[in-house]
Design an enzyme around this catalytic site. Structure first.
Site, PDB file in Angstrom:
ATOM      1  N   CYS A  53       0.851  -1.186   0.000  1.00 18.94           N
ATOM      2  CA  CYS A  53       0.000   0.000   0.000  1.00 18.94           C
ATOM      3  C   CYS A  53       0.890   1.240   0.000  1.00 18.94           C
ATOM      4  O   CYS A  53       1.801   1.362   0.829  1.00 18.94           O
ATOM      5  CB  CYS A  53      -0.898  -0.006   1.237  1.00 18.94           C
ATOM      6  SG  CYS A  53      -1.860   1.510   1.419  1.00 18.94           S
ATOM      7  N   ASP A  60      -0.463  -5.834   0.382  1.00 21.28           N
ATOM      8  CA  ASP A  60      -1.762  -6.137  -0.211  1.00 21.28           C
ATOM      9  C   ASP A  60      -1.610  -7.427  -1.008  1.00 21.28           C
ATOM     10  O   ASP A  60      -0.580  -7.651  -1.645  1.00 21.28           O
ATOM     11  CB  ASP A  60      -2.219  -5.014  -1.146  1.00 21.28           C
ATOM     12  CG  ASP A  60      -2.732  -3.805  -0.389  1.00 21.28           C
ATOM     13  OD1 ASP A  60      -3.446  -3.995   0.617  1.00 21.28           O
ATOM     14  OD2 ASP A  60      -2.430  -2.672  -0.795  1.00 21.28           O
ATOM     15  N   VAL A  75       1.399 -14.210 -24.915  1.00 19.00           N
ATOM     16  CA  VAL A  75       2.339 -13.986 -23.814  1.00 19.00           C
ATOM     17  C   VAL A  75       2.836 -15.316 -23.258  1.00 19.00           C
ATOM     18  O   VAL A  75       2.056 -16.246 -23.030  1.00 19.00           O
ATOM     19  CB  VAL A  75       1.676 -13.153 -22.694  1.00 19.00           C
ATOM     20  CG1 VAL A  75       2.537 -13.112 -21.449  1.00 19.00           C
ATOM     21  CG2 VAL A  75       1.414 -11.744 -23.183  1.00 19.00           C
ATOM     22  N   GLU A  76       4.140 -15.396 -23.029  1.00 11.51           N
ATOM     23  CA  GLU A  76       4.768 -16.580 -22.446  1.00 11.51           C
ATOM     24  C   GLU A  76       4.501 -16.558 -20.935  1.00 11.51           C
ATOM     25  O   GLU A  76       4.690 -15.533 -20.279  1.00 11.51           O
ATOM     26  CB  GLU A  76       6.274 -16.557 -22.759  1.00 11.51           C
ATOM     27  CG  GLU A  76       6.981 -17.864 -22.526  1.00 11.51           C
ATOM     28  CD  GLU A  76       7.440 -18.036 -21.099  1.00 11.51           C
ATOM     29  OE1 GLU A  76       7.375 -19.184 -20.618  1.00 11.51           O
ATOM     30  OE2 GLU A  76       7.846 -17.040 -20.466  1.00 11.51           O
ATOM     31  N   LEU A  77       4.035 -17.676 -20.380  1.00  7.46           N
ATOM     32  CA  LEU A  77       3.514 -17.696 -19.019  1.00  7.46           C
ATOM     33  C   LEU A  77       4.568 -17.534 -17.928  1.00  7.46           C
ATOM     34  O   LEU A  77       4.314 -16.873 -16.924  1.00  7.46           O
ATOM     35  CB  LEU A  77       2.699 -18.972 -18.789  1.00  7.46           C
ATOM     36  CG  LEU A  77       1.433 -19.072 -19.647  1.00  7.46           C
ATOM     37  CD1 LEU A  77       0.738 -20.400 -19.411  1.00  7.46           C
ATOM     38  CD2 LEU A  77       0.496 -17.903 -19.376  1.00  7.46           C
ATOM     39  N   HIS A  94      -4.250  -0.202  -5.525  1.00  9.02           N
ATOM     40  CA  HIS A  94      -5.008  -1.260  -6.207  1.00  9.02           C
ATOM     41  C   HIS A  94      -5.345  -0.836  -7.632  1.00  9.02           C
ATOM     42  O   HIS A  94      -5.158  -1.593  -8.588  1.00  9.02           O
ATOM     43  CB  HIS A  94      -6.316  -1.556  -5.463  1.00  9.02           C
ATOM     44  CG  HIS A  94      -6.135  -2.064  -4.074  1.00  9.02           C
ATOM     45  ND1 HIS A  94      -7.185  -2.215  -3.215  1.00  9.02           N
ATOM     46  CD2 HIS A  94      -5.032  -2.465  -3.392  1.00  9.02           C
ATOM     47  CE1 HIS A  94      -6.756  -2.696  -2.065  1.00  9.02           C
ATOM     48  NE2 HIS A  94      -5.450  -2.836  -2.146  1.00  9.02           N
ATOM     49  N   GLU A  95      -5.838   0.392  -7.751  1.00  3.77           N
ATOM     50  CA  GLU A  95      -6.277   0.892  -9.049  1.00  3.77           C
ATOM     51  C   GLU A  95      -5.116   1.009 -10.036  1.00  3.77           C
ATOM     52  O   GLU A  95      -5.222   0.602 -11.190  1.00  3.77           O
ATOM     53  CB  GLU A  95      -6.951   2.260  -8.873  1.00  3.77           C
ATOM     54  CG  GLU A  95      -8.192   2.240  -8.003  1.00  3.77           C
ATOM     55  CD  GLU A  95      -7.908   2.223  -6.494  1.00  3.77           C
ATOM     56  OE1 GLU A  95      -8.874   2.056  -5.740  1.00  3.77           O
ATOM     57  OE2 GLU A  95      -6.740   2.363  -6.068  1.00  3.77           O
TER      58      GLU A  95
END
EC number: 1.7.1.13
Length: 136
Positions: A53, A60, A75-77, A94-95
């Site tokens: 945070c 968080d 995308v490669e994982l 968070h946003e």
């Protein structure tokens, strides 16, 4: 039985661990979509997202859900996992975390559509879910 004394075992090492190095050097990597022209969804769940945070410094925790319709790149994982792990020590809301993940994801693979949902673990009796979208 080990000959190491407890003091030796518990001493913190200044050496950078290989996992920390991979996270620090990590970037989103893509590869060619094997089915360009076919519209299909890819759903990815990343249940161990952490950040800090920016106001309190408290950790968080969230589950990140990414759903996308690829165009020419996928995308490669493992690279995605390392990228997500790079947020662990970042002070970010968070946003902003959900929006930044989407921005970086779109920049890496330029999908037809993408959705990032960040479902944060409740803290202080507040449950936050941030969902952001991209459409080409």
């Amino acid at each position: 039985m080990s000959n190491s004394s407890p003091e030796t075992v518990s001493q913190p090492s200044q050496e950078v661990k290989y996992g920390e190095r991979e996270i620090a050097e990590g970037q989103l990597i893509t590869f060619p979509n094997p089915r360009v022209g076919r519209r299909y969804d890819i759903n990815i769940t990343l249940p161990e997202f952490t950040c800090k945070c920016p106001f309190s410094g408290y950790p968080d925790f969230a589950t990140i859900y990414i759903t996308y319709v690829p165009d020419e790149r996928v995308v490669e994982l493992k690279a995605l996992k390392l990228y997500i792990n790079s947020y662990r020590d970042r002070y970010i809301s968070h946003e902003e975390s959900a929006n930044q993940i989407l921005d970086d994801f779109v920049a890496a693979c330029d999908p037809l559509e993408a959705n990032v949902k960040a479902d944060f673990t409740p803290r202080g009796n507040v449950h936050t879910v941030v969902e952001v979208r991209h459409t080409k």
